[in-house]
Write an enzyme that holds these catalytic residues in place. Structure first.
Site, short mmCIF file in Angstrom:
data_model
loop_
_atom_site.label_atom_id
_atom_site.label_comp_id
_atom_site.label_asym_id
_atom_site.label_seq_id
_atom_site.Cartn_x
_atom_site.Cartn_y
_atom_site.Cartn_z
N GLU A 45 30.55 -37.93 -10.71
CA GLU A 45 31.85 -37.53 -11.28
C GLU A 45 31.92 -36.04 -11.54
O GLU A 45 32.88 -35.36 -11.16
CB GLU A 45 32.04 -38.25 -12.62
CG GLU A 45 33.11 -39.24 -12.61
CD GLU A 45 33.57 -39.57 -14.02
OE1 GLU A 45 33.92 -38.65 -14.78
OE2 GLU A 45 33.59 -40.76 -14.34
N ASP B 263 23.48 -41.66 -12.07
CA ASP B 263 23.92 -41.03 -10.82
C ASP B 263 25.44 -41.05 -10.70
O ASP B 263 26.03 -40.12 -10.13
CB ASP B 263 23.31 -41.78 -9.62
CG ASP B 263 21.79 -41.64 -9.59
OD1 ASP B 263 21.28 -40.60 -10.05
OD2 ASP B 263 21.12 -42.58 -9.12
N GLY B 264 26.08 -42.09 -11.24
CA GLY B 264 27.55 -42.19 -11.16
C GLY B 264 28.21 -41.10 -11.99
O GLY B 264 29.22 -40.52 -11.58
N SER C 245 21.02 -46.04 -14.76
CA SER C 245 20.24 -47.18 -14.31
C SER C 245 19.21 -46.80 -13.25
O SER C 245 18.11 -47.35 -13.22
CB SER C 245 21.16 -48.25 -13.73
OG SER C 245 22.11 -48.62 -14.69
N PRO D 34 28.91 -42.71 -22.73
CA PRO D 34 28.25 -43.57 -23.73
C PRO D 34 27.92 -44.96 -23.19
O PRO D 34 27.20 -45.72 -23.84
CB PRO D 34 29.29 -43.65 -24.85
CG PRO D 34 30.60 -43.35 -24.22
CD PRO D 34 30.34 -42.53 -22.99
C1 LIG Z 1 9.67 -56.52 -3.19
C2 LIG Z 1 10.09 -55.26 -3.83
C3 LIG Z 1 10.84 -54.36 -2.95
C4 LIG Z 1 11.35 -53.19 -3.71
C5 LIG Z 1 12.11 -52.26 -2.85
C6 LIG Z 1 12.61 -51.15 -3.64
C7 LIG Z 1 13.40 -50.17 -2.85
C8 LIG Z 1 14.15 -49.36 -3.81
C9 LIG Z 1 14.83 -48.21 -3.19
C10 LIG Z 1 15.76 -47.63 -4.16
C11 LIG Z 1 16.58 -46.57 -3.55
C12 LIG Z 1 17.60 -46.09 -4.49
C13 LIG Z 1 18.49 -45.15 -3.86
C14 LIG Z 1 19.44 -44.61 -4.84
C15 LIG Z 1 20.69 -44.88 -4.86
C16 LIG Z 1 21.62 -44.33 -5.86
O1 LIG Z 1 22.44 -43.38 -5.27
C17 LIG Z 1 22.51 -45.42 -6.43
C18 LIG Z 1 23.24 -44.90 -7.64
O2 LIG Z 1 22.43 -44.87 -8.74
N1 LIG Z 1 21.76 -46.57 -6.83
C19 LIG Z 1 21.92 -47.72 -6.24
O3 LIG Z 1 22.70 -47.92 -5.37
C20 LIG Z 1 21.03 -48.83 -6.75
C21 LIG Z 1 20.16 -49.35 -5.66
C22 LIG Z 1 19.20 -50.29 -6.25
C23 LIG Z 1 18.34 -50.86 -5.23
C24 LIG Z 1 17.48 -51.93 -5.82
C25 LIG Z 1 16.77 -52.62 -4.73
C26 LIG Z 1 16.05 -53.81 -5.23
C27 LIG Z 1 15.60 -54.60 -4.04
C28 LIG Z 1 14.99 -55.88 -4.47
C29 LIG Z 1 14.64 -56.70 -3.26
C30 LIG Z 1 13.95 -57.91 -3.72
C31 LIG Z 1 13.36 -58.72 -2.61
C32 LIG Z 1 12.47 -59.73 -3.21
C33 LIG Z 1 12.09 -60.77 -2.24
C34 LIG Z 1 11.11 -61.74 -2.77
N1 LIG Z 2 33.59 -43.83 -21.15
C1 LIG Z 2 33.44 -44.47 -20.01
N2 LIG Z 2 33.82 -45.76 -19.89
C2 LIG Z 2 33.63 -46.42 -18.74
N3 LIG Z 2 33.08 -45.90 -17.63
C3 LIG Z 2 32.69 -44.61 -17.69
C4 LIG Z 2 32.84 -43.85 -18.87
N4 LIG Z 2 32.35 -42.61 -18.64
C5 LIG Z 2 31.93 -42.61 -17.37
N5 LIG Z 2 32.12 -43.80 -16.78
C6 LIG Z 2 31.79 -44.24 -15.43
O1 LIG Z 2 30.62 -45.05 -15.47
C7 LIG Z 2 30.00 -45.04 -14.20
C8 LIG Z 2 28.52 -45.32 -14.30
O2 LIG Z 2 27.93 -44.45 -15.17
P1 LIG Z 2 26.46 -43.89 -15.06
O3 LIG Z 2 26.21 -43.33 -13.75
O4 LIG Z 2 26.30 -42.97 -16.22
O5 LIG Z 2 25.53 -45.16 -15.33
P2 LIG Z 2 24.85 -46.24 -14.41
O6 LIG Z 2 25.78 -46.75 -13.40
O7 LIG Z 2 24.22 -47.21 -15.32
O8 LIG Z 2 23.69 -45.47 -13.73
P3 LIG Z 2 23.36 -45.21 -12.18
O9 LIG Z 2 24.56 -44.52 -11.62
O10 LIG Z 2 22.15 -44.34 -12.26
O11 LIG Z 2 23.11 -46.53 -11.54
C9 LIG Z 2 30.29 -43.67 -13.65
O12 LIG Z 2 30.70 -43.80 -12.32
C10 LIG Z 2 31.41 -43.10 -14.51
O13 LIG Z 2 32.53 -42.77 -13.73
#
Ligand SMILES: CCCCCCCCCCCCC/C=C/[C@@H](O)[C@H](CO)NC(=O)CCCCCCCCCCCCCCC
Ligand SMILES: Nc1ncnc2c1ncn2[C@@H]1O[C@H](COP(=O)(O)OP(=O)(O)OP(=O)(O)O)[C@@H](O)[C@H]1O
Ligand SMILES: [Ca+2]
Length: 504
Positions: free
Chosen positions: A162, A157-158, A200, A99
């Site tokens: 799990e 993804d988290g 997210s 949730p």
């Molecule tokens: C200028 C724009 C550049 C944009 C670049 C975007 C690249 C994005 C690539 C995303 C890859 C995600 C891989 C997925 C990982 C997931 O297992 C994991 C769990 O949900 N998520 C994250 O770790 C969450 C990872 C979240 C990553 C967000 C990255 C944001 C980067 C922003 C950089 C800003 C630089 C700006 C400079 C002016």
């Molecule tokens: N009831 C709960 N209260 C707190 N944390 C929880 C609960 N249920 C699950 N979680 C934990 O919350 C973490 C994050 O959850 P979830 O992956 O759904 O969302 P998110 O982090 O916003 O998304 P993403 O992983 O895509 O970035 C998970 O690793 C999970 O272990």
């Protein structure tokens, strides 16, 4: 001759019918456009998958009616029998809802968008709303998982991670496999996982379905889709740490995650905030990577071809896997094969066993990575200027090749080890591997004497406690209710052999 009329003129393969129901036919609502005798009409409604743009699926319906009750019953019966023959469809599911994931909409999304579809498709569910982190994982070690056709996680993804840890861990426990042994042949998990995206990033859902949309995912579950998935195991000193299916990132993505955890209250925005901060901090990390190239697969990370539904490369890996399990015991030792060793200063070390496409980056961190080929793409981003790193990042969002930079290297690997310079001397044997085996050492970036700190590993959105890791890809260790990203699904239905139109 009694005739069957319909409200829609459409072609629907049986495999894309969600349900068939007898309907009360209301002539006032359905204007059939001509005068009719007031004979009682008999009707049934076919609910089916309508494929829209960008891989989005919706539930649509068509009502058929006639005056002859017997004919109407024959039709509903025949269609229901055809649906019964779709053996891969789930009948009983275990559902976990986080949730608090993403924008905290998981419960609402499930109740309003998903549960009505499951009930339409006559799927029975046991629903658990999680009360704390690891609730779903722990629960999967206690319940009788074998009575379910699949496990659904509502969250990000988290949450998926799990459920995956719970299921894979449970399978190994039930089969007497020690997860702490990095060389263990893990037992495949045949209970499929369905992901209803409510997190997210929702990278795993996006990379396996092509869109992050709860209704689309629910429909893939209902149709009983099956997509095998590679899973990487992460160990440290013969101790199991975690499994990963998307991103294992050290440096940039590890630092973003560590910072963003403190900002959970910001919701999905936290990644942009921490991403910007981490980008400005521009930390680099020194360490050694040893890897074994993935020679079994024909693909390369620089391929133009993408992994799509029915992917040939993943099919080949599936065949190899089947052959290997036939000749179990005769399999060649990993130790015999060549290790490559690379030392350097890196802004980011990313290992991805799938493309990691997500709404932020629709082509992902490695656009040509495969979901189920038994390999991961190891991306090394060496120390470079902020401007160059920004150019690299921006290419994740456009059509340009993000690997076409002199400071970026990418390798397709089946396993790798990493040790940071800080922990090299006392923690790991990666250096020994480097010394023992002939490898390619980076000469352009000799070790410097400046003081450095360790980064953290980001393992599918969770931090790991150790910087020294040993990673191995397990080909197709688990399965999802998905079919990979479809090439162009718009006209597929029209070409199907088994359509209602043909039956008519
Ligand atoms: C200028 C724009 C550049 C944009 C670049 C975007 C690249 C994005 C690539 C995303 C890859 C995600 C891989 C997925 C990982 C997931 O297992 C994991 C769990 O949900 N998520 C994250 O770790 C969450 C990872 C979240 C990553 C967000 C990255 C944001 C980067 C922003 C950089 C800003 C630089 C700006 C400079 C002016
Ligand atoms: N009831 C709960 N209260 C707190 N944390 C929880 C609960 N249920 C699950 N979680 C934990 O919350 C973490 C994050 O959850 P979830 O992956 O759904 O969302 P998110 O982090 O916003 O998304 P993403 O992983 O895509 O970035 C998970 O690793 C999970 O272990
Ligand atoms: Ca892979």
């Amino acid at each position: 001759m009694p005739q069957l009329h319909s409200t829609e003129n459409c072609f629907v393969p049986i495999s894309e019918i969600i349900a068939v129901e007898e309907t009360e036919f209301n002539k006032k609502q359905r204007n059939i456009g001509r005068w009719q005798k007031m004979a009682k009409l008999h009707a049934f409604t076919v609910y089916y998958v309508k494929k829209a743009r960008n891989h989005r699926w919706r539930c649509s319906d068509a009502t058929f009616w006639c005056e002859d009750e017997h004919l109407c019953n024959q039709w509903t019966q025949a269609l229901k029998e055809l649906l019964e023959m779709q053996k891969s469809r789930p009948k009983q599911l275990l559902v976990y809802i986080n949730p608090y994931g993403g924008k905290r909409q998981g419960k609402r999304i499930y109740e309003q968008k998903v549960a009505p579809l499951f009930s339409l498709a006559s799927i029975s569910t046991d629903v658990v709303i999680t009360e704390h982190a690891n609730h779903a994982k722990d629960n999967l070690f206690e319940v009788n998982i074998y009575k379910y056709d699949g496990v659904v996680c509502v969250g990000g993804d988290g949450m998926f991670s799990e459920v995956m840890h719970g299921l894979i861990g449970r399978m190994q426990k039930d089969s007497g496999i020690d997860q702490n042994n990095p060389k263990a042949s893990l037992v495949q998990c045949n209970i499929r996982i369905g992901i209803i995206p409510a997190g997210s990033t929702d990278c795993i859902c996006y990379s396996t379905v092509g869109i992050s949309d709860p209704v689309t995912s629910a429909l893939h579950i209902i149709l009983g889709d099956c997509q095998p998935l590679d899973v990487s195991s992460v160990h440290h000193n013969n101790t199991f740490l975690k499994y990963s299916v998307s991103l294992l990132g050290y440096g940039f993505y590890g630092d973003i995650l560590k910072d963003s955890e403190k900002k959970r209250w910001m919701g999905p925005m936290r990644y942009d905030y921490s991403g910007f901060k981490t980008f400005l901090s521009h930390h680099y990390y020194e360490g050694t990577i040893a890897y074994q190239p993935a020679k079994h697969t024909h693909g390369s990370p620089r391929d133009k071809e993408r992994c799509r539904t029915g992917c040939y490369i993943c099919k080949q890996s599936e065949k190899q896997l089947a052959e290997q399990s036939k000749e179990r015991g005769l399999k060649h030792e990993e130790g015999e094969e060549e290790w490559k060793v690379i030392k350097g200063k890196f802004l980011a070390i990313n290992a991805v066993s799938m493309s990691c496409a997500c709404p932020r980056s629709p082509k992902g961190l490695s656009p040509a990575a495969h979901l189920a080929d038994g390999s991961a793409d190891l991306i090394l981003v060496r120390k470079c200027s902020r401007f160059d790193f920004l150019r690299y990042l921006v290419r994740h969002t456009n059509q340009d090749d993000q690997f076409d930079f002199p400071f970026v290297d990418v390798y397709r690997v089946k396993c790798f080890q990493f040790t940071s310079k800080l922990s090299e001397d006392n923690e790991s044997n990666v250096m020994d591997i480097g010394k023992k085996r002939f490898g390619q050492f980076c000469r352009d970036h000799p070790a410097c004497c400046c003081s450095i700190v360790n980064s953290t590993w980001n393992c599918d959105g969770e931090t790991l406690d150790s910087s020294a890791v040993e990673v191995r890809v397990h080909c197709q260790l688990m399965k999802l209710f998905a079919r990979g990203i479809e090439e162009d699904c718009k006209d597929e239905a029209a070409h199907s052999q088994s359509s209602i139109e043909q039956l008519l």
